[in-house]
Design a protein around this motif. Sequence first.
Motif, PDB file in Angstrom:
ATOM      1  N   LYS A  22      34.029 -21.561 -20.317  1.00 30.70           N
ATOM      2  CA  LYS A  22      34.275 -22.955 -20.882  1.00 30.70           C
ATOM      3  C   LYS A  22      33.370 -23.191 -22.050  1.00 30.70           C
ATOM      4  CE  LYS A  22      34.560 -27.954 -19.946  1.00 30.70           C
ATOM      5  NZ  LYS A  22      34.373 -28.978 -18.925  1.00 30.70           N
ATOM      6  N   GLY A  23      33.946 -23.453 -23.176  1.00 24.31           N
ATOM      7  CA  GLY A  23      32.941 -23.665 -24.332  1.00 24.31           C
ATOM      8  C   GLY A  23      32.607 -22.557 -25.174  1.00 24.31           C
ATOM      9  N   LYS A  24      32.995 -21.402 -24.876  1.00 27.02           N
ATOM     10  CA  LYS A  24      32.772 -19.975 -25.337  1.00 27.02           C
ATOM     11  C   LYS A  24      33.857 -19.641 -26.397  1.00 27.02           C
ATOM     12  CE  LYS A  24      29.377 -18.730 -22.887  1.00 27.02           C
ATOM     13  NZ  LYS A  24      29.584 -17.578 -21.722  1.00 27.02           N
ATOM     14  N   ASP A  25      33.345 -19.161 -27.701  1.00 27.92           N
ATOM     15  CA  ASP A  25      33.923 -18.940 -28.964  1.00 27.92           C
ATOM     16  C   ASP A  25      34.463 -17.285 -28.406  1.00 27.92           C
ATOM     17  OD1 ASP A  25      33.562 -21.187 -30.371  1.00 27.92           O
ATOM     18  OD2 ASP A  25      31.477 -20.644 -30.666  1.00 27.92           O
ATOM     19  N   VAL A  26      35.727 -17.223 -28.504  1.00 27.79           N
ATOM     20  CA  VAL A  26      36.543 -15.958 -28.033  1.00 27.79           C
ATOM     21  C   VAL A  26      37.346 -15.556 -29.164  1.00 27.79           C
ATOM     22  CG1 VAL A  26      37.557 -14.648 -26.120  1.00 27.79           C
ATOM     23  CG2 VAL A  26      36.034 -16.764 -25.774  1.00 27.79           C
ATOM     24  N   LEU A  27      37.242 -14.274 -29.483  1.00 30.92           N
ATOM     25  CA  LEU A  27      38.250 -13.631 -30.524  1.00 30.92           C
ATOM     26  C   LEU A  27      39.088 -12.747 -29.629  1.00 30.92           C
ATOM     27  CD1 LEU A  27      39.171 -12.832 -33.363  1.00 30.92           C
ATOM     28  CD2 LEU A  27      37.487 -11.351 -33.565  1.00 30.92           C
ATOM     29  N   GLU A  28      40.678 -12.989 -30.041  1.00 29.40           N
ATOM     30  CA  GLU A  28      41.535 -11.984 -29.418  1.00 29.40           C
ATOM     31  C   GLU A  28      42.036 -11.277 -30.468  1.00 29.40           C
ATOM     32  OE1 GLU A  28      45.575 -11.797 -26.813  1.00 29.40           O
ATOM     33  OE2 GLU A  28      44.985 -13.709 -27.465  1.00 29.40           O
ATOM     34  N   ILE A  29      41.972 -10.047 -30.155  1.00 33.46           N
ATOM     35  CA  ILE A  29      42.113  -8.828 -31.277  1.00 33.46           C
ATOM     36  C   ILE A  29      43.585  -8.245 -30.929  1.00 33.46           C
ATOM     37  CG2 ILE A  29      41.499  -7.053 -32.390  1.00 33.46           C
ATOM     38  CD1 ILE A  29      38.457  -7.626 -32.148  1.00 33.46           C
ATOM     39  N   GLY A  30      44.368  -8.154 -31.922  1.00 34.84           N
ATOM     40  CA  GLY A  30      45.665  -7.795 -31.766  1.00 34.84           C
ATOM     41  C   GLY A  30      46.286  -8.708 -30.442  1.00 34.84           C
ATOM     42  N   ALA A  31      46.479  -9.923 -31.068  1.00 39.85           N
ATOM     43  CA  ALA A  31      46.781 -10.819 -29.996  1.00 39.85           C
ATOM     44  C   ALA A  31      48.380 -11.162 -29.597  1.00 39.85           C
ATOM     45  CB  ALA A  31      46.330 -12.209 -30.363  1.00 39.85           C
ATOM     46  N   GLY A  32      49.135 -10.528 -30.802  1.00 47.54           N
ATOM     47  CA  GLY A  32      50.632 -10.496 -30.334  1.00 47.54           C
ATOM     48  C   GLY A  32      50.855 -12.119 -30.380  1.00 47.54           C
ATOM     49  N   ALA A  33      51.765 -12.429 -29.364  1.00 44.02           N
ATOM     50  CA  ALA A  33      52.229 -13.814 -29.309  1.00 44.02           C
ATOM     51  C   ALA A  33      51.130 -14.683 -28.375  1.00 44.02           C
ATOM     52  CB  ALA A  33      53.361 -13.766 -28.225  1.00 44.02           C
ATOM     53  N   ALA A  34      49.823 -14.227 -28.332  1.00 49.31           N
ATOM     54  CA  ALA A  34      48.605 -14.877 -27.930  1.00 49.31           C
ATOM     55  C   ALA A  34      48.536 -15.430 -26.793  1.00 49.31           C
ATOM     56  CB  ALA A  34      48.545 -16.068 -28.832  1.00 49.31           C
ATOM     57  N   GLN A  35      49.194 -14.578 -25.649  1.00 48.68           N
ATOM     58  CA  GLN A  35      49.203 -14.857 -24.224  1.00 48.68           C
ATOM     59  C   GLN A  35      47.723 -14.801 -23.716  1.00 48.68           C
ATOM     60  OE1 GLN A  35      51.064 -12.509 -25.810  1.00 48.68           O
ATOM     61  NE2 GLN A  35      53.059 -12.312 -24.958  1.00 48.68           N
ATOM     62  N   CYS A  36      46.804 -14.160 -24.071  1.00 51.66           N
ATOM     63  CA  CYS A  36      45.513 -13.860 -23.347  1.00 51.66           C
ATOM     64  C   CYS A  36      44.807 -15.287 -24.174  1.00 51.66           C
ATOM     65  CB  CYS A  36      44.788 -12.877 -24.032  1.00 51.66           C
ATOM     66  SG  CYS A  36      45.456 -11.245 -23.267  1.00 51.66           S
ATOM     67  N   SER A  37      44.890 -15.484 -25.446  1.00 50.89           N
ATOM     68  CA  SER A  37      44.249 -16.841 -25.800  1.00 50.89           C
ATOM     69  C   SER A  37      44.802 -18.095 -25.186  1.00 50.89           C
ATOM     70  CB  SER A  37      44.584 -16.709 -27.400  1.00 50.89           C
ATOM     71  OG  SER A  37      43.884 -15.739 -28.086  1.00 50.89           O
ATOM     72  N   LEU A  86      32.471 -13.908 -27.218  1.00 50.22           N
ATOM     73  CA  LEU A  86      33.087 -12.740 -26.552  1.00 50.22           C
ATOM     74  C   LEU A  86      34.401 -12.499 -27.465  1.00 50.22           C
ATOM     75  CD1 LEU A  86      33.615 -14.747 -23.003  1.00 50.22           C
ATOM     76  CD2 LEU A  86      32.133 -12.806 -23.460  1.00 50.22           C
ATOM     77  N   ALA A  87      34.597 -11.105 -27.301  1.00 54.12           N
ATOM     78  CA  ALA A  87      35.888 -10.655 -27.802  1.00 54.12           C
ATOM     79  C   ALA A  87      36.733  -9.846 -26.967  1.00 54.12           C
ATOM     80  CB  ALA A  87      35.736  -9.795 -29.116  1.00 54.12           C
ATOM     81  N   CYS A  88      37.980  -9.903 -27.077  1.00 53.06           N
ATOM     82  CA  CYS A  88      38.952  -9.112 -25.994  1.00 53.06           C
ATOM     83  C   CYS A  88      40.010  -8.440 -26.723  1.00 53.06           C
ATOM     84  CB  CYS A  88      39.338 -10.010 -24.928  1.00 53.06           C
ATOM     85  SG  CYS A  88      40.505 -11.259 -25.359  1.00 53.06           S
ATOM     86  N   SER A  89      40.680  -7.658 -26.009  1.00 56.09           N
ATOM     87  CA  SER A  89      42.185  -7.016 -26.683  1.00 56.09           C
ATOM     88  C   SER A  89      42.661  -6.237 -25.545  1.00 56.09           C
ATOM     89  CB  SER A  89      41.634  -6.251 -27.957  1.00 56.09           C
ATOM     90  OG  SER A  89      42.574  -5.484 -28.374  1.00 56.09           O
ATOM     91  N   ALA A  90      43.848  -6.772 -25.096  1.00 53.25           N
ATOM     92  CA  ALA A  90      44.651  -6.031 -24.160  1.00 53.25           C
ATOM     93  C   ALA A  90      45.740  -5.433 -24.674  1.00 53.25           C
ATOM     94  CB  ALA A  90      45.222  -7.068 -23.103  1.00 53.25           C
ATOM     95  N   TYR A  91      45.579  -4.095 -24.817  1.00 58.19           N
ATOM     96  CA  TYR A  91      46.392  -3.066 -25.671  1.00 58.19           C
ATOM     97  C   TYR A  91      46.831  -3.622 -26.900  1.00 58.19           C
ATOM     98  CZ  TYR A  91      47.780  -0.295 -21.600  1.00 58.19           C
ATOM     99  OH  TYR A  91      47.505   0.524 -20.349  1.00 58.19           O
ATOM    100  N   GLY A  92      45.718  -4.127 -27.698  1.00 59.16           N
ATOM    101  CA  GLY A  92      46.114  -4.581 -28.948  1.00 59.16           C
ATOM    102  C   GLY A  92      45.227  -3.747 -29.820  1.00 59.16           C
ATOM    103  N   ALA A  93      45.807  -3.721 -31.151  1.00 61.21           N
ATOM    104  CA  ALA A  93      45.123  -3.073 -32.266  1.00 61.21           C
ATOM    105  C   ALA A  93      44.428  -1.735 -32.196  1.00 61.21           C
ATOM    106  CB  ALA A  93      43.957  -4.351 -32.914  1.00 61.21           C
TER     107      ALA A  93
END
Length: 224
Positions: A22-37, A86-93
């Motif tokens: 909660k309140g964390k700034d998170v970058l999703e890289i290779g987000a596709g349709a942004a399911q993780c975001s 934080l940053a995350c990428s699930a099979y992206g980029a």
Amino acid sequence: MWGPEGLDEVEAELLGPPEELKGKDVLEIGAGAAQCSRWLAAQGARPVALDLSHRQLQHALRIGGSFPLVCADAGALPFADASFDLACSAYGALPFVADPALVLREVHRVLRPGGRFVFSATHPIRWAFPDEPGPEGLTVSASYFDRTPYVEQDDDGRAVYVEHHRTLGDRIRDIVASGLRLVDLVEPEWPSWNTAEWGGWSPLRGNLIPGTAIYVCERDLRQD
């Protein structure tokens, strides 16, 4: 969801306990349709979904979500230094770029000290086996050390899909060279409840060889 095995972030907590998102700034890289975001936003985080594909981001826009969508190259992130917790990428980029070390350096740059980056990709060992779900996919048919990219072309010979192979050692060296610290390498086991079979993924193969590698990285607390 970190990969076809079905390991999800609720169970894995690789980004941290859900209540701490909660309140964390998170970058999703290779987000596709942004399911993780979309999931991160539901936990109270402040995600930004980035992808090179405008069409994928159009899908994200159609599905909906109250977070920014950014069309940009993962190797040239359009954000100021130390912008994200934080940053995350699930099979992206990362599997699809020729220079993943450049992406990792950019992630290091935009993470705040102590920030975490978690990314998943096909486990490198899978490159030595045919992409088949049945018994034919259990016999080594190529060199694990052959780093020739996998390329699909259209009728005019133009590349429409490219995936790059990095060995496990390559991945770790890229992470270390970027300034990030590898704190865990997760190889999800195929769960008994997952009976899905598609492409080269199946319970048969998943019970014998790893399919996904998840790299958990952190930026040092010291400001570089």
